[in-house]
Scaffold this motif. Structure first.
Motif, PDB file in Angstrom:
ATOM      1  N   ILE A  65      36.645  39.089  32.171  1.00  0.00           N
ATOM      2  CA  ILE A  65      38.030  38.629  32.142  1.00  0.00           C
ATOM      3  C   ILE A  65      38.063  37.125  32.364  1.00  0.00           C
ATOM      4  CG2 ILE A  65      40.259  38.744  33.313  1.00  0.00           C
ATOM      5  CD1 ILE A  65      39.589  41.578  34.110  1.00  0.00           C
ATOM      6  N   ASP A  66      38.815  36.444  31.533  1.00  0.00           N
ATOM      7  CA  ASP A  66      39.012  35.010  31.713  1.00  0.00           C
ATOM      8  C   ASP A  66      39.797  34.786  33.003  1.00  0.00           C
ATOM      9  OD1 ASP A  66      39.043  32.200  30.412  1.00  0.00           O
ATOM     10  OD2 ASP A  66      41.143  32.578  30.976  1.00  0.00           O
ATOM     11  N   ARG A  67      39.272  33.924  33.867  1.00  0.00           N
ATOM     12  CA  ARG A  67      39.904  33.678  35.164  1.00  0.00           C
ATOM     13  C   ARG A  67      41.336  33.190  35.032  1.00  0.00           C
ATOM     14  NH1 ARG A  67      38.093  29.549  39.194  1.00  0.00           N
ATOM     15  NH2 ARG A  67      37.883  28.428  37.259  1.00  0.00           N
ATOM     16  N   ASP A  68      41.584  32.279  34.096  1.00  0.00           N
ATOM     17  CA  ASP A  68      42.938  31.755  33.902  1.00  0.00           C
ATOM     18  C   ASP A  68      43.901  32.851  33.464  1.00  0.00           C
ATOM     19  OD1 ASP A  68      42.170  29.200  34.631  1.00  0.00           O
ATOM     20  OD2 ASP A  68      41.717  28.611  32.561  1.00  0.00           O
ATOM     21  N   GLU A  69      43.449  33.715  32.563  1.00  0.00           N
ATOM     22  CA  GLU A  69      44.288  34.833  32.120  1.00  0.00           C
ATOM     23  C   GLU A  69      44.584  35.775  33.278  1.00  0.00           C
ATOM     24  OE1 GLU A  69      42.975  37.029  28.716  1.00  0.00           O
ATOM     25  OE2 GLU A  69      42.416  35.202  27.648  1.00  0.00           O
ATOM     26  N   LEU A  70      43.570  36.018  34.095  1.00  0.00           N
ATOM     27  CA  LEU A  70      43.750  36.891  35.250  1.00  0.00           C
ATOM     28  C   LEU A  70      44.775  36.302  36.212  1.00  0.00           C
ATOM     29  CD1 LEU A  70      43.011  39.307  37.002  1.00  0.00           C
ATOM     30  CD2 LEU A  70      41.041  38.001  37.830  1.00  0.00           C
ATOM     31  N   LEU A  71      44.658  35.037  36.503  1.00  0.00           N
ATOM     32  CA  LEU A  71      45.591  34.387  37.410  1.00  0.00           C
ATOM     33  C   LEU A  71      47.013  34.396  36.842  1.00  0.00           C
ATOM     34  CD1 LEU A  71      45.877  33.008  40.099  1.00  0.00           C
ATOM     35  CD2 LEU A  71      45.196  30.867  39.025  1.00  0.00           C
ATOM     36  N   GLN A  72      47.139  34.127  35.554  1.00  0.00           N
ATOM     37  CA  GLN A  72      48.459  34.178  34.913  1.00  0.00           C
ATOM     38  C   GLN A  72      49.084  35.568  35.040  1.00  0.00           C
ATOM     39  OE1 GLN A  72      48.115  32.908  30.857  1.00  0.00           O
ATOM     40  NE2 GLN A  72      47.355  30.885  31.418  1.00  0.00           N
ATOM     41  N   LEU A  74      48.406  37.896  37.261  1.00  0.00           N
ATOM     42  CA  LEU A  74      48.728  38.185  38.656  1.00  0.00           C
ATOM     43  C   LEU A  74      50.054  37.546  39.052  1.00  0.00           C
ATOM     44  CD1 LEU A  74      45.210  37.783  40.287  1.00  0.00           C
ATOM     45  CD2 LEU A  74      46.496  39.909  40.010  1.00  0.00           C
ATOM     46  N   VAL A  75      50.274  36.296  38.646  1.00  0.00           N
ATOM     47  CA  VAL A  75      51.537  35.617  38.945  1.00  0.00           C
ATOM     48  C   VAL A  75      52.685  36.307  38.224  1.00  0.00           C
ATOM     49  CG1 VAL A  75      52.823  33.469  38.664  1.00  0.00           C
ATOM     50  CG2 VAL A  75      50.458  33.401  39.474  1.00  0.00           C
ATOM     51  N   ARG A  76      52.470  36.627  36.951  1.00  0.00           N
ATOM     52  CA  ARG A  76      53.490  37.319  36.164  1.00  0.00           C
ATOM     53  C   ARG A  76      53.873  38.643  36.829  1.00  0.00           C
ATOM     54  NH1 ARG A  76      50.671  37.162  31.624  1.00  0.00           N
ATOM     55  NH2 ARG A  76      51.240  35.076  31.016  1.00  0.00           N
ATOM     56  N   SER A  77      52.881  39.387  37.238  1.00  0.00           N
ATOM     57  CA  SER A  77      53.108  40.688  37.881  1.00  0.00           C
ATOM     58  C   SER A  77      53.834  40.519  39.208  1.00  0.00           C
ATOM     59  CB  SER A  77      51.779  41.387  38.084  1.00  0.00           C
ATOM     60  OG  SER A  77      51.955  42.591  38.771  1.00  0.00           O
ATOM     61  N   TYR A  78      53.446  39.553  39.981  1.00  0.00           N
ATOM     62  CA  TYR A  78      54.085  39.310  41.276  1.00  0.00           C
ATOM     63  C   TYR A  78      55.559  38.966  41.083  1.00  0.00           C
ATOM     64  CZ  TYR A  78      55.095  37.210  45.801  1.00  0.00           C
ATOM     65  OH  TYR A  78      55.658  36.906  47.011  1.00  0.00           O
ATOM     66  N   LEU A  79      55.851  38.101  40.149  1.00  0.00           N
ATOM     67  CA  LEU A  79      57.231  37.691  39.925  1.00  0.00           C
ATOM     68  C   LEU A  79      58.074  38.794  39.302  1.00  0.00           C
ATOM     69  CD1 LEU A  79      56.670  34.023  38.765  1.00  0.00           C
ATOM     70  CD2 LEU A  79      57.511  34.814  40.975  1.00  0.00           C
ATOM     71  N   ARG A  80      57.456  39.633  38.493  1.00  0.00           N
ATOM     72  CA  ARG A  80      58.160  40.746  37.866  1.00  0.00           C
ATOM     73  C   ARG A  80      58.606  41.744  38.927  1.00  0.00           C
ATOM     74  NH1 ARG A  80      54.817  41.641  33.584  1.00  0.00           N
ATOM     75  NH2 ARG A  80      53.305  42.572  34.962  1.00  0.00           N
ATOM     76  N   ASP A  81      57.828  41.885  39.989  1.00  0.00           N
ATOM     77  CA  ASP A  81      58.139  42.841  41.055  1.00  0.00           C
ATOM     78  C   ASP A  81      59.168  42.314  42.052  1.00  0.00           C
ATOM     79  OD1 ASP A  81      56.372  44.597  39.904  1.00  0.00           O
ATOM     80  OD2 ASP A  81      54.728  44.122  41.265  1.00  0.00           O
ATOM     81  N   LYS A  82      59.624  41.102  41.894  1.00  0.00           N
ATOM     82  CA  LYS A  82      60.586  40.500  42.850  1.00  0.00           C
ATOM     83  C   LYS A  82      62.001  40.698  42.393  1.00  0.00           C
ATOM     84  CE  LYS A  82      57.602  39.183  45.706  1.00  0.00           C
ATOM     85  NZ  LYS A  82      57.436  39.900  46.883  1.00  0.00           N
TER      86      LYS A  82
END
Length: 82
Positions: A65-72, A74-82
């Protein structure tokens, strides 16, 4: 001649693939007695694969997994759950 910029992404992983890899890596780290959150964060920040155990092929899995894609994601998922 076309002057537009084309994009190319070799390592495009789907969110589902990344989730499955993270779950597998997390489980392998727990089985070996590590704090999985600390280890995964260490890997993401440093890109040093030694933060991830080789148990159950976890190190090999996370390096797919590309680290940048993974980080993106994770942030997307975190914000979607808020």
């Amino acid at each position: 001649m076309n002057d537009s910029t084309r994009q190319f992404n070799l390592n495009q992983n789907t969110p589902n693939e990344m989730e499955e890899v993270l779950k597998s890596v997390y489980a392998a780290l727990v089985e070996k007695g590590y704090n999985p959150i600390n280890q995964i964060v260490g890997y993401i920040l440093s890109e040093d694969p030694t933060y991830i155990t080789t148990h159950n092929n976890a190190r090999s899995l996370i390096r797919r997994i590309d680290r940048d894609e993974l980080l993106q994601e994770l942030v997307r998922s975190y914000l979607r759950d808020k």
